[in-house]
Design a protein around this motif. Structure first.
Motif, PDB file in Angstrom:
ATOM      1  N   PRO A 557       6.308  -1.198 -12.168  1.00 16.72           N
ATOM      2  CA  PRO A 557       6.604  -1.370 -10.728  1.00 16.72           C
ATOM      3  C   PRO A 557       6.063  -0.234  -9.861  1.00 16.72           C
ATOM      4  O   PRO A 557       5.539  -0.478  -8.770  1.00 16.72           O
ATOM      5  CB  PRO A 557       8.137  -1.433 -10.692  1.00 16.72           C
ATOM      6  CG  PRO A 557       8.528  -1.916 -12.048  1.00 16.72           C
ATOM      7  CD  PRO A 557       7.532  -1.310 -12.983  1.00 16.72           C
ATOM      8  N   GLN A 558       6.184   1.012 -10.353  1.00 17.42           N
ATOM      9  CA  GLN A 558       5.666   2.135  -9.569  1.00 17.42           C
ATOM     10  C   GLN A 558       4.138   2.111  -9.519  1.00 17.42           C
ATOM     11  O   GLN A 558       3.532   2.417  -8.487  1.00 17.42           O
ATOM     12  CB  GLN A 558       6.138   3.453 -10.185  1.00 17.42           C
ATOM     13  CG  GLN A 558       7.650   3.634 -10.172  1.00 17.42           C
ATOM     14  CD  GLN A 558       8.061   4.982 -10.733  1.00 17.42           C
ATOM     15  OE1 GLN A 558       7.782   6.024 -10.138  1.00 17.42           O
ATOM     16  NE2 GLN A 558       8.705   4.973 -11.885  1.00 17.42           N
ATOM     17  N   ALA A 559       3.513   1.745 -10.633  1.00 17.79           N
ATOM     18  CA  ALA A 559       2.050   1.691 -10.659  1.00 17.79           C
ATOM     19  C   ALA A 559       1.511   0.629  -9.713  1.00 17.79           C
ATOM     20  O   ALA A 559       0.509   0.842  -9.024  1.00 17.79           O
ATOM     21  CB  ALA A 559       1.576   1.426 -12.086  1.00 17.79           C
ATOM     22  N   LEU A 560       2.171  -0.523  -9.666  1.00 18.84           N
ATOM     23  CA  LEU A 560       1.715  -1.585  -8.771  1.00 18.84           C
ATOM     24  C   LEU A 560       1.895  -1.197  -7.311  1.00 18.84           C
ATOM     25  O   LEU A 560       1.083  -1.555  -6.456  1.00 18.84           O
ATOM     26  CB  LEU A 560       2.466  -2.881  -9.081  1.00 18.84           C
ATOM     27  CG  LEU A 560       2.166  -3.516 -10.446  1.00 18.84           C
ATOM     28  CD1 LEU A 560       3.004  -4.774 -10.650  1.00 18.84           C
ATOM     29  CD2 LEU A 560       0.688  -3.845 -10.583  1.00 18.84           C
ATOM     30  N   ARG A 561       2.969  -0.467  -7.004  1.00 21.29           N
ATOM     31  CA  ARG A 561       3.167  -0.013  -5.623  1.00 21.29           C
ATOM     32  C   ARG A 561       2.054   0.944  -5.206  1.00 21.29           C
ATOM     33  O   ARG A 561       1.512   0.856  -4.103  1.00 21.29           O
ATOM     34  CB  ARG A 561       4.526   0.673  -5.487  1.00 21.29           C
ATOM     35  CG  ARG A 561       4.835   1.123  -4.065  1.00 21.29           C
ATOM     36  CD  ARG A 561       6.223   1.698  -3.956  1.00 21.29           C
ATOM     37  NE  ARG A 561       6.337   2.989  -4.598  1.00 21.29           N
ATOM     38  CZ  ARG A 561       6.073   4.162  -4.016  1.00 21.29           C
ATOM     39  NH1 ARG A 561       5.651   4.188  -2.769  1.00 21.29           N
ATOM     40  NH2 ARG A 561       6.222   5.286  -4.656  1.00 21.29           N
ATOM     41  N   ILE A 562       1.686   1.845  -6.108  1.00 16.68           N
ATOM     42  CA  ILE A 562       0.613   2.783  -5.804  1.00 16.68           C
ATOM     43  C   ILE A 562      -0.721   2.051  -5.651  1.00 16.68           C
ATOM     44  O   ILE A 562      -1.587   2.444  -4.852  1.00 16.68           O
ATOM     45  CB  ILE A 562       0.523   3.854  -6.912  1.00 16.68           C
ATOM     46  CG1 ILE A 562       1.817   4.682  -6.939  1.00 16.68           C
ATOM     47  CG2 ILE A 562      -0.693   4.747  -6.722  1.00 16.68           C
ATOM     48  CD1 ILE A 562       1.905   5.628  -8.111  1.00 16.68           C
ATOM     49  N   SER A 629      -1.076  -6.301   4.327  1.00 17.28           N
ATOM     50  CA  SER A 629      -1.094  -5.184   3.387  1.00 17.28           C
ATOM     51  C   SER A 629      -0.608  -3.896   4.053  1.00 17.28           C
ATOM     52  O   SER A 629       0.167  -3.133   3.462  1.00 17.28           O
ATOM     53  CB  SER A 629      -2.516  -4.990   2.858  1.00 17.28           C
ATOM     54  OG  SER A 629      -2.629  -3.772   2.152  1.00 17.28           O
ATOM     55  N   MET A 630      -1.037  -3.655   5.279  1.00 12.10           N
ATOM     56  CA  MET A 630      -0.598  -2.455   5.987  1.00 12.10           C
ATOM     57  C   MET A 630       0.903  -2.471   6.216  1.00 12.10           C
ATOM     58  O   MET A 630       1.585  -1.447   6.058  1.00 12.10           O
ATOM     59  CB  MET A 630      -1.345  -2.354   7.315  1.00 12.10           C
ATOM     60  CG  MET A 630      -2.846  -2.132   7.169  1.00 12.10           C
ATOM     61  SD  MET A 630      -3.750  -2.296   8.732  1.00 12.10           S
ATOM     62  CE  MET A 630      -2.956  -1.040   9.716  1.00 12.10           C
ATOM     63  N   ARG A 631       1.434  -3.637   6.566  1.00 12.25           N
ATOM     64  CA  ARG A 631       2.879  -3.752   6.767  1.00 12.25           C
ATOM     65  C   ARG A 631       3.624  -3.509   5.458  1.00 12.25           C
ATOM     66  O   ARG A 631       4.652  -2.820   5.424  1.00 12.25           O
ATOM     67  CB  ARG A 631       3.214  -5.137   7.320  1.00 12.25           C
ATOM     68  CG  ARG A 631       4.702  -5.381   7.521  1.00 12.25           C
ATOM     69  CD  ARG A 631       4.951  -6.803   7.977  1.00 12.25           C
ATOM     70  NE  ARG A 631       4.448  -7.016   9.319  1.00 12.25           N
ATOM     71  CZ  ARG A 631       5.160  -6.815  10.424  1.00 12.25           C
ATOM     72  NH1 ARG A 631       6.406  -6.381  10.334  1.00 12.25           N
ATOM     73  NH2 ARG A 631       4.642  -7.034  11.603  1.00 12.25           N
ATOM     74  N   GLY A 637       6.448   2.508   1.560  1.00 10.37           N
ATOM     75  CA  GLY A 637       6.193   3.943   1.617  1.00 10.37           C
ATOM     76  C   GLY A 637       5.029   4.385   0.769  1.00 10.37           C
ATOM     77  O   GLY A 637       5.065   5.479   0.189  1.00 10.37           O
ATOM     78  N   VAL A 638       3.988   3.567   0.671  1.00  9.93           N
ATOM     79  CA  VAL A 638       2.819   3.936  -0.134  1.00  9.93           C
ATOM     80  C   VAL A 638       2.135   5.147   0.491  1.00  9.93           C
ATOM     81  O   VAL A 638       1.813   5.151   1.672  1.00  9.93           O
ATOM     82  CB  VAL A 638       1.832   2.753  -0.235  1.00  9.93           C
ATOM     83  CG1 VAL A 638       0.588   3.168  -1.009  1.00  9.93           C
ATOM     84  CG2 VAL A 638       2.506   1.576  -0.907  1.00  9.93           C
TER      85      VAL A 638
END
Length: 641
Positions: A557-562, A629-631, A637-638
């Protein structure tokens, strides 16, 4: 409580207060003159750069406007062929199925927005800016666009002795555009009036619900179909119809009005469900609906298959029951808490059996239905994951229930895809244009994303065999051009298939795109995996999580957020790369505008107008993806933590 804060509280709807995130007020506004000096003319270099940029933008805008509104443009070509651009040769007698498709998407979209969207609204300050900017853009367009031409009674362009067109004077052109002058000044005046009337505090605190702006804007577009004389353009029974000075046909106005009502109604339905205890269950069903929608729309609604129900009762249904019951019993045993290592070995054995079935098919050792081979693959994948669902009885029951649902969907869609289509078309492709472009993009992403995640995990694995296999695949695919892969799957792969086995052109296109896209998605996800700190792994180990649990619940999950920015870039790239379908014979959006319409006798050789419309459609879709994507990045919090 001050008057300003009271007004701000009254302007917020119930959803704004209960569901939407609370945002800090915007920064105080600078006076226009001070803002210009601070941002545009705060130094010699910036002043020169500002003037040069404005000059170049004015030249570009003038060129585009003069091109679009030139008397040489034949906009009736894309207008008459609107259905061709959207759905290619889909028959008029069954076009209601297209509207059913749009209605289904409207239900899914409206309900999803109502359930998930957490819009904070748009501040009055932004609305004032938008209004003034829109009005200014309209006025600048009026001034930059060259005067129109004089025409005779028959509508022909008048020319002088040198065959140059005779244009109206600048003052005459400006007076002819009086209505647009009024519209532009009205937008500027409304923005200035609201800006001065609201005051500094209320401009920053009052927010208009985003749902009102979005659905209201779409409603105005639909309303314009009834009141604005866009003209009636169509291709019916072999004849081109181009009638200006009237509204669009009723067969266009009514369906789009109904679609807007369905969209708005679904949104309010989603808002009501959001307040109930069943919201989480409905969200799960919506996710399933979005995943199944491409298959249902393309192979069930648009294709309209003729299912042989006698074969279903004699063969398909018994096969499904055999796999559902037998596979369910196997998975029930493999998820038993005390089975241990034997369960994992049994899962590997199922994988070997599934691979063997495909080897036997290519070697021609014995006949077998394709759905049976795919059922073995599905059973093997769930068998490998069975150990993660061992535990309480209820958890094992849900796991087996997932198998029943997946097996039912697999057998149903296999039956539907193998049934002949009843759509009466003049070519082998029953649909094309924007429809095929969107379906290829959606199906490619649905297949390539999980495959790319698996490849990324394999490349970062500590096991050499998985790391070597994943690296070899990724580097091999990335070293070959996409068009080569498409040619291989479209023209060469059928030569290697055994007798009696064939692959449809659409399936070959999807397979080629998916395998190509998966290699690039894997590298994007690998970058996110490498950005995870070692402490996350150690914390997961300290909690006693297994390696699959650590990867599924902590690391991935953290990797996909990044990885959101590069992943969205890959999505946009995949969407634009669908234009290569035309090279291997598919009728995508670009081929319709570049080859099909210019080949018509009525519009022979006319390409530029069609290509401009196609380019605008590509831009609108990619811009919408980029803004979403920006939203999403701001919400997650990327780059901030």
């Amino acid at each position: 409580m001050s008057e300003e804060s009271g007004v701000a509280l009254e302007s917020a709807t119930e959803d704004d207060i209960d569901d939407k995130p609370i945002l800090k007020p915007e920064e105080p506004s600078l006076p226009p003159g001070e803002w210009v000096r601070k941002n545009l003319f705060n130094g010699f270099f910036n002043s020169v750069l500002t003037v040069l940029t404005v000059f170049l933008m004015a030249i570009a805008a003038r060129g585009l406007l003069n091109y679009v509104f030139s008397e040489e443009r034949v906009w009736s070509a894309p207008a008459t062929n609107a259905r061709l651009i959207l759905t290619f040769a889909y028959p008029d007698s069954q076009y209601a199925r297209v509207w059913v498709t749009v209605g289904l998407l409207a239900v899914l979209t409206g309900t999803s927005i109502g359930l998930w969207a957490q819009w904070a609204g748009v501040s009055a300050k932004k609305l004032c800016f938008w209004s003034m900017n829109l009005g200014s853009a309209i006025l600048l367009s009026i001034v930059l666009t060259q005067p129109g031409v004089h025409r005779d009674a028959a509508g022909e362009v008048l020319r002088d002795a040198d065959s140059d067109v005779i244009r109206k004077s600048f003052s005459t052109a400006m007076s002819d555009r009086l209505v647009w002058w009024i519209v532009g000044l009205a937008f500027i005046g409304a923005g200035l009036l609201a800006w001065n009337w609201l005051g500094e505090m209320r401009r920053r605190t009052i927010r208009v619900p985003s749902s009102f702006l979005i659905f209201g804007s779409l409603g105005l577009v639909v309303l314009s179909l009834w009141v604005v004389n866009y003209g009636h353009y169509a291709f019916i029974d072999g004849e081109f119809i181009a009638i200006s000075g009237r509204t669009v046909a009723t067969t266009t106005k009514q369906p789009w009005t109904l679609m807007w009502l369905i969209l708005v109604g679904s949104f309010f339905l989603g808002r009501q469900i959001r307040k109930t205890e069943r919201a989480s269950s409905v969200k799960g069903l919506l996710n399933l609906g979005w995943l199944l929608s491409p298959f249902v729309i393309y192979w069930v609604i648009l294709r309209d298959p003729a299912i042989d129900y006698s074969h279903v009762w004699s063969t398909d249904l018994p096969l499904f029951l055999a796999f559902a019951i037998g596979g369910g019993a196997v998975l029930w045993l493999l998820s038993y808490p005390g089975i241990g290592e034997a369960g994992r070995l049994a899962g590997v054995g199922l994988v070997v059996v599934a691979i063997f079935q495909f080897v036997a098919a290519f070697a021609g050792w014995y006949p077998m239905l394709q759905k049976v081979r795919l059922s073995f693959v599905l059973l093997a994948l769930l068998g490998l994951a069975a150990s993660n669902f061992s535990g309480e009885r209820s958890q094992r029951i849900r796991f087996v229930g997932v198998w029943f649902v997946l097996a039912a969907l697999l057998h149903y869609f296999a039956t539907v895809m193998n049934a002949p289509a009843t759509v009466d078309v003049v070519s082998e492709n029953f649909t094309g244009g924007l429809t095929v472009t969107l379906f290829v993009t959606a199906l490619t992403l649905m297949i390539s994303f999980p495959l790319g995640v698996v490849l990324a995990l394999g490349r970062t694995s500590s096991l050499p065999i998985f790391r070597i296999m994943s690296t070899t695949y990724i580097e091999s695919i990335r070293g070959v051009p996409l068009i080569t892969i498409l040619f291989f799957f479209s023209n060469i792969l059928p030569l290697f298939l055994p007798d009696g086995m064939d692959i449809a052109e659409f399936a070959a296109i999807i397979l080629g795109y998916s395998l190509f896209s998966a290699a690039y998605l894997a590298e994007n996800v690998r970058g996110g995996l490498q950005a995870i700190r070692r402490g996350q792994y150690e914390a997961a180990d300290a909690l006693g999580l297994t390696s699959p649990q650590r990867t599924s619940f902590i690391v991935l999950p953290q990797a996909l957020r990044i990885s959101i920015p590069p992943l969205v870039g890959q999505v946009i790239g995949t969407f634009k790369e669908t234009s290569l379908i035309a090279i291997i014979g598919g009728f995508d959006l670009l081929r319709i505008g570049n080859q099909v319409i210019p080949a018509q006798t009525q519009f022979l050789g006319i390409k530029r107008e069609n290509l401009l419309i196609v380019a605008a459609m590509y831009w609108v879709i990619t811009f919408a993806i980029s803004k979403y994507s920006m939203r999403l990045e701001r919400r997650l919090g990327v780059g901030e933590r």
